[in-house]
Write a protein that holds these residues in place. Structure first.
Motif, PDB file in Angstrom:
ATOM      1  N   LYS A   1       1.756  -2.617  -6.518  1.00 57.05           N
ATOM      2  CA  LYS A   1       0.369  -2.157  -6.581  1.00 57.05           C
ATOM      3  C   LYS A   1       0.244  -1.404  -7.897  1.00 57.05           C
ATOM      4  O   LYS A   1       1.099  -0.585  -8.239  1.00 57.05           O
ATOM      5  CB  LYS A   1       0.060  -1.252  -5.395  1.00 57.05           C
TER       6      LYS A   1
ATOM      7  N   LYS B   1       0.830  -1.204   0.000  1.00 55.81           N
ATOM      8  CA  LYS B   1       0.000   0.000   0.000  1.00 55.81           C
ATOM      9  C   LYS B   1       0.866   1.256   0.000  1.00 55.81           C
ATOM     10  O   LYS B   1       0.444   2.290  -0.498  1.00 55.81           O
ATOM     11  CB  LYS B   1      -0.932   0.006   1.211  1.00 55.81           C
TER      12      LYS B   1
ATOM     13  N   PHE C   1      -6.165  -6.975  -5.421  1.00 54.83           N
ATOM     14  CA  PHE C   1      -5.283  -6.434  -4.389  1.00 54.83           C
ATOM     15  C   PHE C   1      -5.763  -6.896  -3.010  1.00 54.83           C
ATOM     16  O   PHE C   1      -6.301  -6.133  -2.216  1.00 54.83           O
ATOM     17  CB  PHE C   1      -5.242  -4.909  -4.477  1.00 54.83           C
TER      18      PHE C   1
END
Length: 86
Positions: A32, A14, A69
């Motif tokens: 990501k 993150k 995710f």
């Protein structure tokens, strides 16, 4: 064999731009990634033959896959990376 426990926690992804690692001749990068037009991020794994870094390897030698995710998505990518013959 690439193991899930080597890929750090979802919280890491993150905040950090990416995570790279290797297993024998397989090099990989997990990040990501927000696909164009999408609102939610996904995981993107890229794998290539070693010994060179991501930046120093021809794009034609790289293979990529995306997954949700979340923990299941990360496990999906681990299975995919382990299934490839590099």
């Amino acid at each position: 064999m690439i193991e899930r426990k080597r890929l750090l926690s979802i919280g890491y992804y993150k905040k950090a731009p990416s995570f790279t690692g290797s297993d024998k001749n397989k090099c990989y990068k997990i990040e990501k990634f927000v696909e164009e037009g999408a609102e939610e991020p996904v995981f993107k794994a890229t794998i290539w033959p070693g010994p060179y870094s991501f930046e120093n390897t021809d794009d034609e030698l790289k293979q990529s896959k995306t997954a949700p995710f979340n923990e299941d998505g990360l496990l999906e990518l681990v299975d995919w990376m382990n299934s490839l013959e590099i």
